[in-house]
Enzyme design. Structure first.
Site, PDB file in Angstrom:
ATOM      1  NE  ARG A  35      -4.017  -1.895   2.314  1.00  0.00           N
ATOM      2  CZ  ARG A  35      -4.583  -2.261   3.461  1.00  0.00           C
ATOM      3  NH1 ARG A  35      -4.332  -1.581   4.560  1.00  0.00           N
ATOM      4  NH2 ARG A  35      -5.389  -3.300   3.519  1.00  0.00           N
ATOM      5  NE  ARG A  48     -10.981   6.937  -3.973  1.00  0.00           N
ATOM      6  CZ  ARG A  48     -12.270   7.174  -4.241  1.00  0.00           C
ATOM      7  NH1 ARG A  48     -12.595   8.077  -5.146  1.00  0.00           N
ATOM      8  NH2 ARG A  48     -13.207   6.496  -3.612  1.00  0.00           N
ATOM      9  CG  ASP A  85      -9.436  -4.098  -3.995  1.00  0.00           C
ATOM     10  OD1 ASP A  85     -10.157  -5.117  -3.871  1.00  0.00           O
ATOM     11  OD2 ASP A  85      -9.121  -3.389  -3.031  1.00  0.00           O
ATOM     12  CE1 TYR A 162     -12.994  -8.050   2.146  1.00  0.00           C
ATOM     13  CE2 TYR A 162     -11.130  -9.482   1.643  1.00  0.00           C
ATOM     14  CZ  TYR A 162     -11.650  -8.351   2.255  1.00  0.00           C
ATOM     15  OH  TYR A 162     -10.828  -7.523   2.972  1.00  0.00           O
TER      16      TYR A 162
END
Length: 357
Positions: A35, A48, A85, A162
């Site tokens: 990250r 962003r 991701d 998930y």
């Protein structure tokens, strides 16, 4: 028994991170951070703010390229990791995915095996993921020649959990109910994820990735026997499939939280390097892992938030313990948003100065 790396290592490339993965020990350990591109950087927040959402940022190559390159420009990291991701795989398989500010990723949960079989398909996956490959190619064209480009994917257990839970979970109740009550159906989901993940990583390599990392971020939620079946074995299968098509591309495996089972990963040769989580003692890793694989990690990310002498001392201890073997400096998990950018800069300088002491 130690593995003779010298007899099989590829020639040096001049990329410190890639060369370490290929068996060449460096005088100064290479450094990159999980990250390392993210909300702690003001330049990331600017990009962003121009995106409609997190998925838009991941799937807009121009923006994803810029974000991937930001920590390279600022810190001259030895590795640039693709900005994306782990959940783009279920999205590409047909599962609805969205990101909610303050909550994180959310998916339209798989309710049962029939639901999974009806909704998920590997067909068309690469069309959906084409922007990711375009990002990799674009980053590759702009990277300094000494910087290693890293692709990545999530491991089947982590991604599958998930998909079943519909997001993150404290107890993984739904995923484990599938695992224990319908093991054949759960195996079918894992098998699909093994196939999709291996194909995805190979496509990343085709697009320019020098090496790839597999994240099993929730491996610690599994009991030891379940780690062997649902974490280690699927990861081994993915690595084998990737190596069959790209034998010279290194694979880093990060089975977060598996404790002494790390030794089994190393003994079975699952990956060219093992990412170490914060809870694994560096001295133990040196004794049980480092003669078999390169090791990567494992400074506590909150040490970097705090900075100061505590960060410096913990960094020196890691380097003194592990830099005598094949070692890549990293954190025990990802950089957190509260991290002061100047602390990351000091950390990089600490690592770079180690070989000059």
């Amino acid at each position: 028994m130690a593995i003779d790396h010298a007899s099989r290592r590829p020639a040096a490339t001049g990329k410190p991170l890639l060369d370490t993965l290929n068996g060449h020990q460096q005088d100064v350990p290479p450094i990159w951070l999980m990250r390392q591109a993210g909300r702690y950087l003001p330049e990331y927040r600017e990009i962003r703010a121009t995106a409609e959402g997190f998925l838009d940022l991941c799937f807009t190559p121009e923006k994803a390229i810029e974000v991937t390159l930001q920590p390279i420009r600022r810190y001259q990291m030895d590795g640039a990791i693709l900005f994306s991701d782990i959940l783009v795989i279920p999205y590409a398989l047909g599962q609805k995915l969205w990101f909610t500010e303050g909550v994180g990723p959310q998916l339209e949960a798989l309710e049962n095996p029939a639901d999974a079989a009806q909704r998920l398909s590997i067909e068309g996956m690469h069309d959906t993921l084409a922007p990711v490959y375009e990002t990799l190619a674009g980053v590759k064209a702009k990277l300094p020649k000494e910087t290693t480009l890293l692709g990545f994917a999530g491991a089947p257990w982590t991604v599958g959990s998930y998909m079943i839970e519909g997001g993150s979970s404290r107890d993984f109740f739904k995923a484990k109910q599938w695992m224990f009550q319908q093991p054949e159906a759960f195996q079918a989901l894992i098998d699909l994820l093994v196939e999709a993940t291996a194909d995805y990583l190979c496509a990343q390599i085709d697009a320019g990735a020098d090496a790839v990392q597999l994240f099993d971020s929730w491996a610690a939620s599994l009991a030891p026997d379940d780690v062997m079946r649902w974490s280690l074995k699927p990861l081994q299968q993915i690595v084998q499939k990737v190596k069959a098509r790209h034998p010279n591309t290194p694979v880093i495996v990060f089975p977060r939280g598996v404790g002494p089972i790390y030794a089994t990963f190393a003994e079975q040769g699952i990956g060219d390097a093992l990412g170490l989580d914060t809870g694994l003692p560096a001295a133990w890793a040196r004794e049980h892992l480092q003669d078999k694989v390169a090791v990567q990690g494992n400074l506590d990310p909150l040490r970097v938030v705090a900075g100061g002498e505590g960060m410096r001392q913990a960094t020196r201890e890691l380097l003194d313990t592990l830099a005598g073997g094949r070692y890549i400096f990293n954190l025990g998990h990802g950089v957190v948003p509260q991290t002061p950018p100047e602390h990351v800069g000091e950390l990089v300088e600490l690592v770079r100065s180690h070989g000059r002491r």
